[in-house]
Design an enzyme around this catalytic site. Sequence first.
Site, PDB file in Angstrom:
ATOM      1  N   TYR A 112      -9.332  11.528   3.956  1.00 18.81           N
ATOM      2  CA  TYR A 112      -9.916  11.420   2.530  1.00 18.81           C
ATOM      3  C   TYR A 112     -10.321  11.973   2.013  1.00 18.81           C
ATOM      4  CZ  TYR A 112      -5.573   8.058   3.218  1.00 18.81           C
ATOM      5  OH  TYR A 112      -4.805   7.089   3.854  1.00 18.81           O
ATOM      6  N   HIS A 168       0.248  11.746  -6.036  1.00 14.97           N
ATOM      7  CA  HIS A 168      -0.239  11.894  -4.330  1.00 14.97           C
ATOM      8  C   HIS A 168       0.863  12.173  -3.078  1.00 14.97           C
ATOM      9  CE1 HIS A 168      -3.152  11.528  -1.135  1.00 14.97           C
ATOM     10  NE2 HIS A 168      -2.504  10.425  -0.576  1.00 14.97           N
ATOM     11  N   GLU A 169       1.610  10.791  -3.496  1.00 13.75           N
ATOM     12  CA  GLU A 169       2.604  10.586  -1.943  1.00 13.75           C
ATOM     13  C   GLU A 169       3.893  11.697  -2.417  1.00 13.75           C
ATOM     14  OE1 GLU A 169       1.992   7.920   0.199  1.00 13.75           O
ATOM     15  OE2 GLU A 169       0.672   6.674  -1.304  1.00 13.75           O
ATOM     16  N   HIS A 171       2.919  14.463  -0.046  1.00 14.56           N
ATOM     17  CA  HIS A 171       3.069  14.383   0.700  1.00 14.56           C
ATOM     18  C   HIS A 171       4.370  14.807   1.828  1.00 14.56           C
ATOM     19  CE1 HIS A 171      -0.832  12.200   2.422  1.00 14.56           C
ATOM     20  NE2 HIS A 171      -0.286  10.947   1.982  1.00 14.56           N
ATOM     21  N   GLU A 188      -3.370  14.978   2.622  1.00 13.18           N
ATOM     22  CA  GLU A 188      -3.707  14.282   1.810  1.00 13.18           C
ATOM     23  C   GLU A 188      -4.719  14.672   0.731  1.00 13.18           C
ATOM     24  OE1 GLU A 188      -3.172  10.807   1.663  1.00 13.18           O
ATOM     25  OE2 GLU A 188      -2.996  11.062   3.969  1.00 13.18           O
ATOM     26  N   HIS A 211       0.627  -0.995  -0.269  1.00 10.74           N
ATOM     27  CA  HIS A 211      -0.163  -0.281  -0.389  1.00 10.74           C
ATOM     28  C   HIS A 211       0.718   1.404  -0.336  1.00 10.74           C
ATOM     29  CE1 HIS A 211      -3.605   1.963   0.446  1.00 10.74           C
ATOM     30  NE2 HIS A 211      -3.079   3.112   0.988  1.00 10.74           N
ATOM     31  N   ALA A 212       0.625   2.327  -0.974  1.00 11.84           N
ATOM     32  CA  ALA A 212       1.315   2.993  -1.860  1.00 11.84           C
ATOM     33  C   ALA A 212       1.504   4.403  -0.171  1.00 11.84           C
ATOM     34  CB  ALA A 212       1.307   4.199  -2.799  1.00 11.84           C
ATOM     35  N   HIS A 251      -6.956   0.243   5.622  1.00 14.32           N
ATOM     36  CA  HIS A 251      -6.517   1.168   6.579  1.00 14.32           C
ATOM     37  C   HIS A 251      -7.253   0.833   7.727  1.00 14.32           C
ATOM     38  CE1 HIS A 251      -5.754   3.176   2.829  1.00 14.32           C
ATOM     39  NE2 HIS A 251      -5.591   4.340   3.848  1.00 14.32           N
TER      40      HIS A 251
HETATM   41  O1  X8Z Z   1      -4.291   5.462   1.490  1.00 14.19           O
HETATM   42  C1  X8Z Z   1      -4.547   6.729   0.586  1.00 14.19           C
HETATM   43  C2  X8Z Z   1      -3.403   6.261  -0.341  1.00 14.19           C
HETATM   44  C3  X8Z Z   1      -1.496   7.020   0.773  1.00 14.19           C
HETATM   45  S1  X8Z Z   1      -1.823   7.901   2.244  1.00 14.19           S
HETATM   46  C4  X8Z Z   1      -2.473   6.192  -1.374  1.00 14.19           C
HETATM   47  N1  X8Z Z   1      -5.754   6.862  -0.412  1.00 14.19           N
HETATM   48  C5  X8Z Z   1      -5.997   6.157  -0.161  1.00 14.19           C
HETATM   49  C6  X8Z Z   1      -6.634   4.745  -0.257  1.00 14.19           C
HETATM   50  O2  X8Z Z   1      -6.035   4.263  -1.527  1.00 14.19           O
HETATM   51  O3  X8Z Z   1      -7.321   3.821   0.485  1.00 14.19           O
HETATM   52  C7  X8Z Z   1      -5.416   7.720  -1.221  1.00 14.19           C
HETATM   53  C8  X8Z Z   1      -6.614   7.838  -1.721  1.00 14.19           C
HETATM   54  C9  X8Z Z   1      -7.329   7.185  -0.620  1.00 14.19           C
HETATM   55 ZN    ZN Z   2      -2.070   9.751   1.028  1.00 20.54          ZN
END
Ligand code: X8Z
Ligand code: ZN
Length: 346
Positions: free
Chosen positions: A255, A115-116, A119, A143, A85-86, A245
Site C-alpha cells: 500500500y 480500488h477493489e 484488482h 494495489e 474488510h473490503a 492485515h
Molecule cells: O486493505 C485495503 C483494501 C483491500 S486490498 C481495502 N486497503 C488498505 C487498508 O484498508 O488498510 C486499501 C488502502 C489501504
Molecule cells: Zn487492495
Amino acid sequence: PIRADLLGNMWAQEWGNIYPLVAPAGTGDLGYDIGDLLTAQGKTPLDMVKAGENFYSSLGMAPLPETFWKRSQFLKPADREVVCHASAWDIDNKDDIRIKMCIKVNADDFITIHHELGHNYYQRAYNKQPFLYLNGANDGFHEAIGDFVALSITPQYLVDIGLLDKAKVPAADKDIGLLLRQAMDKVAFLPFGLLVDRWRWGVFDGSIQPADYNKKWTELRTQYQGIVPPGERPANAFDAGAKFHIPGNTPYTRYFLARVLQFQFYQAACKQAGWKGPLHRCSFYGNKEVGAKLNAMLEMGASKPWPDALQAFTGSREMSGKAMADYFAPLKTWLDQQNKGKPQGW
Ligand code: X8Z
Ligand code: ZN
C-alpha cells in the site's frame, strides 16, 4: 503528537474525513461531500458498484460478467458474521471475479469500490498468462490500479456522471482546499503504510518481542505518524491487532508502494490524454487511448520484471515520488507559507 481518535478514521491511517475541521478559512468549503451527493440522489450500494464499472467501461474494458453480480457480496449479511474488510477475488483465474464488501453509502466506500474493481480488472486482464505469471507486476501495482482510477473522481467527473450540479463545481480558488482534502488521505497515509511492516518484520525477525508488541506499535505510530493513543494503554493491549492485515497476515508495504505508483500512473495517463490544467483536476474518464495503454500493462501480469510494466504505461522504469510531489506542489507552497516560523515536528 495528535490524539489518534481525533482523525476521522478508526486506524488514523487516512485523515480526509476531518477535512471540514481544518479547511482553510474563506475558501475551504468545497461545497459538496460525495457521500451526501450519493445519499441525496437515493443511490444504493449497487448503484455505487455500477458507477465503478461504468468508469472502467468508459476506458474500453469489457463489462463485468454476470457471475460478478450474482456471486459478489456487496452488503453486510443480516444473519451471520462476515469479514467486512473490503477484498477482491479471482476464483478461477479466468473470469469468476468478485468483490466482498459491506458497502455503506459514503465517500470512503465509493473510492474503495474503485480500488477493489482495480484488482478484478487486473486479474481478468492477465488471465491468459501462464499460471506463474497470474499476478500483478508487483504487489504495489495490484494495489495501485483502482486508486489510480479513483484519482480521476474530480468535481467535473462528478458532474459528468450526474452526481454534482454543474454550478457547484468548486472554482480555482478552492484548489488548495481540494488538494488539502486529498493530501489528508494520500500523504498522511504514507507513514502508516511504512510503519505497519516495520512492526510486522520486527515481529518476524524477533527484534520485537511479544512483551513489547504494544509498546513498539505505539512507538512506531508516534515516530512516523506523530500520533498517540488517547489514554494510557494496559501492558497487555494489542492495538496492532485491530488492523485487519495484522491478524490476516497481509503484507502492507504494497500500500505504501501503491501510494507512490498511483500518482505515476495518473500523471502518465493525464499526459496521454493531453490534459492541460492543474494535475489534480484531470480525469481520464472516457479516454479509450488511456484504456488501451493501461490494458497493455495489465495484460502483462507478472510475466515481466515490474520496471518493464511501468515502462509500458508511463515510459519510465523508475519508481519515483516526483509525480506525487508534482500533484501536491501548489499545496506544498501554500503549506510552507502557513507554517513559516511555526515549530515543526512533535
Ligand atoms: O486493505 C485495503 C483494501 C483491500 S486490498 C481495502 N486497503 C488498505 C487498508 O484498508 O488498510 C486499501 C488502502 C489501504
Ligand atoms: Zn487492495
